[in-house]
Motif scaffolding. Structure first.
Motif, mmCIF file in Angstrom:
data_model
loop_
_atom_site.group_PDB
_atom_site.id
_atom_site.type_symbol
_atom_site.label_atom_id
_atom_site.label_comp_id
_atom_site.label_asym_id
_atom_site.label_seq_id
_atom_site.Cartn_x
_atom_site.Cartn_y
_atom_site.Cartn_z
ATOM 1 N N GLU A 125 7.645 -11.861 -12.521
ATOM 2 C CA GLU A 125 7.277 -13.046 -12.499
ATOM 3 C C GLU A 125 5.838 -13.279 -13.123
ATOM 4 O O GLU A 125 5.344 -14.329 -13.600
ATOM 5 N N ILE A 129 4.266 -15.379 -16.077
ATOM 6 C CA ILE A 129 2.975 -16.220 -16.001
ATOM 7 C C ILE A 129 2.020 -15.979 -16.887
ATOM 8 O O ILE A 129 1.465 -16.813 -17.821
ATOM 9 N N HIS A 133 1.601 -18.379 -20.154
ATOM 10 C CA HIS A 133 0.385 -19.251 -20.025
ATOM 11 C C HIS A 133 -0.747 -18.672 -20.191
ATOM 12 O O HIS A 133 -1.738 -19.344 -20.408
ATOM 13 N N GLN A 274 -2.811 -24.889 -11.642
ATOM 14 C CA GLN A 274 -2.124 -25.560 -12.003
ATOM 15 C C GLN A 274 -0.682 -25.443 -11.853
ATOM 16 O O GLN A 274 0.163 -26.019 -11.037
ATOM 17 N N GLN A 275 -0.427 -24.054 -11.981
ATOM 18 C CA GLN A 275 0.945 -23.447 -11.842
ATOM 19 C C GLN A 275 1.148 -23.356 -10.324
ATOM 20 O O GLN A 275 2.377 -23.543 -9.869
ATOM 21 N N TRP A 276 0.042 -22.998 -9.645
ATOM 22 C CA TRP A 276 -0.095 -22.998 -7.913
ATOM 23 C C TRP A 276 0.347 -24.359 -7.559
ATOM 24 O O TRP A 276 1.225 -24.438 -6.551
ATOM 25 N N ASP A 278 1.926 -27.044 -8.994
ATOM 26 C CA ASP A 278 3.188 -27.365 -9.279
ATOM 27 C C ASP A 278 4.324 -26.723 -8.928
ATOM 28 O O ASP A 278 5.417 -27.031 -8.891
ATOM 29 N N GLN A 279 3.992 -25.511 -7.910
ATOM 30 C CA GLN A 279 5.019 -24.699 -7.427
ATOM 31 C C GLN A 279 6.122 -24.160 -8.532
ATOM 32 O O GLN A 279 7.258 -24.346 -8.213
ATOM 33 N N SER A 280 5.348 -24.050 -9.566
ATOM 34 C CA SER A 280 6.296 -23.428 -10.864
ATOM 35 C C SER A 280 6.796 -21.804 -10.623
ATOM 36 O O SER A 280 7.234 -21.226 -11.380
ATOM 37 N N LYS A 282 8.446 -18.586 -9.029
ATOM 38 C CA LYS A 282 9.692 -18.351 -8.358
ATOM 39 C C LYS A 282 9.531 -17.405 -7.185
ATOM 40 O O LYS A 282 10.508 -17.269 -6.573
#
Length: 340
Positions: A125, A129, A133, A274-276, A278-280, A282
């Motif tokens: 994962e 990321i 990203h 931002q990923q954190w 948005d809880q994107s 897995k």
């Protein structure tokens, strides 16, 4: 004096434990290798002054697949392209995870980064990321103006030194260049060369890089981890970890501040946060996981980049014809760019 007496008393027990363990594995079919001593194995045979050359000499005697034992840590040494393919491609799932060493585990927040995390769902994962990203070709191209600006500043400093007939420490100059680029790309800020923050960051980075390659007793003799405390290595490790953790916290809090001006371009930390938010992810990711990835960016992106360029320049200086061809190619590219 007390630790020495404890060691003397415990030594017979340690030797008995080791000999019993040695008897239980002596029938295992292992690759050939130099014979070691009880307890310490082949540690006394390592020539750290020129380790690659030393291992190459051993490989000529024992073959491209060689077994050595450093304390209680069994080690396989690969020294041929064929064997490297077997390890890195055919049996990559067996060998892909790095060993859990004391310094690396502590500084990587118990292996939750990308470089030292064991292969599994979390590693896949985080790799996804980073690839999608953080280090995609599009993202890398957006940072091109930063790289060009920092390189132009470095060239300007070198020209001034040449005009003043002053020598240039290429290693220091390239380390400074790599640090500036990484800080701007990862954190969105530039530390001035003579500033207090720059000095603090550089000293922390130097100490962490040194600790990554420091040998701890517990890495080779798990039952003797108390010696790391006795020698002061454990205290040094935790002190550096706390200082760098505080540095990360300050940077993260600055990025999370709602009053922070909107940057023209998101840096790596902006993307991770931002990923954190948005809880994107897995998998369950905390701020410690983000700090661990930042550690990879800093430690792996500065010294390695500078060292690669230094070695390239060293080989070019030793090969004048190749140096001349490289100069002509660069000048032609610059000429085409300025003509456009």
């Amino acid at each position: 004096m007390v630790p020495v007496l404890i060691f003397i008393v415990a030594l017979p027990i340690i030797l008995f434990f080791f000999l019993q363990k040695h008897k239980s594995v002596k029938n295992i079919c292992l690759p050939p290798g130099p014979k070691g001593l009880p307890l310490i194995g082949n540690l006394h045979q390592l020539d750290n002054s020129n380790l690659p050359h030393y291992l190459w000499q051993l490989a000529k005697q024992y073959g491209p697949l060689m077994f050595m034992r450093f304390g209680f840590r069994p080690t396989i040494v690969i020294s041929s392209a064929k064997m490297a393919k077997e390890v890195l491609q055919t049996h990559d799932l067996v060998f892909c995870s790095r060993p859990a060493l004391r310094g690396q585990q502590t500084l990587s927040y118990n292996g939750v980064d990308l470089a030292f995390a064991p292969y599994g769902a979390y590693w896949r994962e985080m790799r996804k990321i980073c690839v999608v990203h953080l280090f995609s070709s599009i993202r890398v191209q957006t940072y091109r103006p930063i790289r060009e600006y920092e390189v132009s500043l470095l060239l300007g400093k070198i020209l001034k030194s040449v005009d003043a007939s002053k020598p240039v420490n290429l290693t220091e100059a390239l380390m400074s260049l790599a640090n500036h680029i990484i800080c701007r790309i990862a954190l969105g800020k530039r530390y001035e060369d003579e500033g207090v923050e720059r000095s603090r960051f550089q000293s922390l980075l130097n100490e962490v890089q040194a600790l990554f390659v420091t040998n701890f007793f517990s890495d080779y003799f798990p039952f003797m981890s108390w010696l790391d405390r006795l020698t002061g290595q454990l205290s040094r490790l935790h002190k550096s970890f706390v200082q760098f953790d505080q540095f990360y916290n300050e940077i993260i809090q600055d990025h999370l501040d709602p009053k922070r001006p909107k940057p023209e371009q998101d840096d790596i930390l902006d993307v991770l946060l931002q990923q954190w938010k948005d809880q994107s992810f897995k998998v369950d990711v905390t701020l410690d996981h983000i700090k661990a990835v930042l550690m990879n960016v800093f430690v792996a992106g500065t010294d390695t980049s500078a060292a690669a360029v230094v070695w390239a320049m060293t080989f070019l200086m030793k090969n004048p014809r190749t140096m001349k061809k490289a100069q002509e190619e660069i000048r032609n590219l610059l000429g085409e760019r300025f003509c456009q």
